[in-house]
Write a protein that holds these residues in place. Structure first.
Motif, PDB file in Angstrom:
ATOM      1  N   ASN A 115      29.163  28.709  45.012  1.00  0.00           N
ATOM      2  CA  ASN A 115      29.641  30.069  44.796  1.00  0.00           C
ATOM      3  C   ASN A 115      31.099  30.261  45.185  1.00  0.00           C
ATOM      4  N   ASP A 116      31.717  31.215  44.485  1.00  0.00           N
ATOM      5  CA  ASP A 116      33.104  31.590  44.729  1.00  0.00           C
ATOM      6  C   ASP A 116      33.192  33.102  44.551  1.00  0.00           C
ATOM      7  N   LEU A 117      33.712  33.795  45.542  1.00  0.00           N
ATOM      8  CA  LEU A 117      33.710  35.253  45.527  1.00  0.00           C
ATOM      9  C   LEU A 117      34.456  35.839  44.332  1.00  0.00           C
ATOM     10  N   PHE A 118      35.469  35.136  43.857  1.00  0.00           N
ATOM     11  CA  PHE A 118      36.225  35.643  42.715  1.00  0.00           C
ATOM     12  C   PHE A 118      35.751  35.032  41.404  1.00  0.00           C
ATOM     13  N   ALA A 119      35.513  33.725  41.386  1.00  0.00           N
ATOM     14  CA  ALA A 119      35.095  33.057  40.141  1.00  0.00           C
ATOM     15  C   ALA A 119      33.728  33.541  39.662  1.00  0.00           C
ATOM     16  N   ASP A 120      32.877  34.009  40.581  1.00  0.00           N
ATOM     17  CA  ASP A 120      31.539  34.471  40.202  1.00  0.00           C
ATOM     18  C   ASP A 120      31.519  35.915  39.707  1.00  0.00           C
ATOM     19  N   ARG A 121      32.649  36.572  39.728  1.00  0.00           N
ATOM     20  CA  ARG A 121      32.677  37.959  39.253  1.00  0.00           C
ATOM     21  C   ARG A 121      32.321  38.026  37.758  1.00  0.00           C
ATOM     22  N   ARG A 122      31.666  39.132  37.362  1.00  0.00           N
ATOM     23  CA  ARG A 122      31.288  39.373  35.969  1.00  0.00           C
ATOM     24  C   ARG A 122      31.833  40.721  35.507  1.00  0.00           C
ATOM     25  N   PRO A 123      33.160  40.835  35.403  1.00  0.00           N
ATOM     26  CA  PRO A 123      33.741  42.141  35.056  1.00  0.00           C
ATOM     27  C   PRO A 123      33.280  42.676  33.704  1.00  0.00           C
ATOM     28  N   ASP A 124      32.801  41.760  32.823  1.00  0.00           N
ATOM     29  CA  ASP A 124      32.280  42.232  31.542  1.00  0.00           C
ATOM     30  C   ASP A 124      31.014  43.070  31.718  1.00  0.00           C
TER      31      ASP A 124
END
Length: 274
Positions: A257-266
């Motif tokens: 996991n990565d706090l930023f890479a795992d984001r799903r802004p879509d």
């Protein structure tokens, strides 16, 4: 692949005595509070919201009498007390023409680096100040990329998150937190929110709050340093909270996991009620 680099930074929150209406006295006390930071150690020092004026104004006219411009030489003089590698953030009532702003100045030894105007006004602040037009501020400094917000700003999770996404490595948060009821043994809700924001973005946060009371308003006394894992690592003692925090661009949490890479802004959109 960019390898994250981590470093230690001294983080200090200072809560000196501030008296409503005593502009000259407050400036003297703020100067005295900064006198111990004239060495070459890299550090961030944060002082409270509206530290030059006090907070509980009788009316807008009183606030206007206590306001100063962003280029006031007395603000510059506060910065001149700092060492070359110390950055200080101090709250002040800013006068700009007919407008008043609840502002925070980023000070260096050589001058005022930037000024942020609070965009989310709390309670009677709306009767005194003009809201700022930015959701927090990013400033490149000698200690790294600094995020700045003021008090109620931080109760909107979008602000610390956006600052972190913009590259903020540490957040300076001058506040005046009125004391609110809470269950026995619990931290102040504002502190809990700051801890959550720090944890969700791995963004160390330095909070300078007021002590005591002002015109019948008791303060929370929430001065603290929060590390990038969301833990309070220093609380106020004799007006100071200080700790060394780790500054890093690394947002990895565990092997998957990565706090930023795992984001799903879509997916992050308002849901319509059925």
């Amino acid at each position: 692949m960019v390898v994250p680099v981590s470093r230690a930074l001294d983080a200090v929150a200072v809560s000196p005595v501030i008296e409503i209406g005593d502009l000259d006295g407050n400036l003297r006390r703020l100067g005295a509070a900064l006198d111990g930071f004239g060495d070459e150690t890299p550090r961030l020092v944060v002082l409270p919201e509206l530290a030059t004026s006090g907070y509980v104004f009788a009316d807008r006219a009183e606030a206007q009498e206590l306001a100063i411009t962003r280029d006031d030489p007395r603000l510059v003089a506060l910065g001149s007390r700092l060492g070359a590698n110390t950055i200080a953030v101090v709250g002040f009532a800013e006068l700009d023409g007919d407008d008043l702003y609840n502002s925070a100045a980023v000070l260096t030894h050589s001058g005022i680096l930037a000024v942020y105007r609070k965009s989310h006004l709390w309670a009677e602040e709306k009767l005194v100040f003009t809201p700022g037009t930015d959701a927090g501020m990013l400033v490149d400094t000698s200690i790294g990329r600094l995020g700045v917000a003021i008090c109620y700003d931080n109760e909107f999770p979008e602000i610390p998150r956006a600052l972190a996404l913009g590259g903020a490595e540490i957040l300076a948060l001058p506040v005046n937190w009125p004391l609110v009821p809470r269950p026995e043994g619990e931290r102040a809700p504002e502190t809990i929110q700051a801890m959550a924001s720090a944890r969700s973005s791995r963004l160390p946060t330095v909070i300078s709050d007021r002590r005591g009371a002002e015109r019948g308003v008791p303060w929370t006394g929430g001065t603290a340093v929060i590390d990038g894992s969301g833990w309070v690592v220093a609380e106020e003692r004799d007006g100071v909270a200080a700790a060394s925090v780790t500054i890093t661009s690394d947002k990895v949490v565990g092997p998957h996991n990565d706090l930023f890479a795992d984001r799903r802004p879509d997916l992050y959109r308002a849901h319509e009620s059925s």
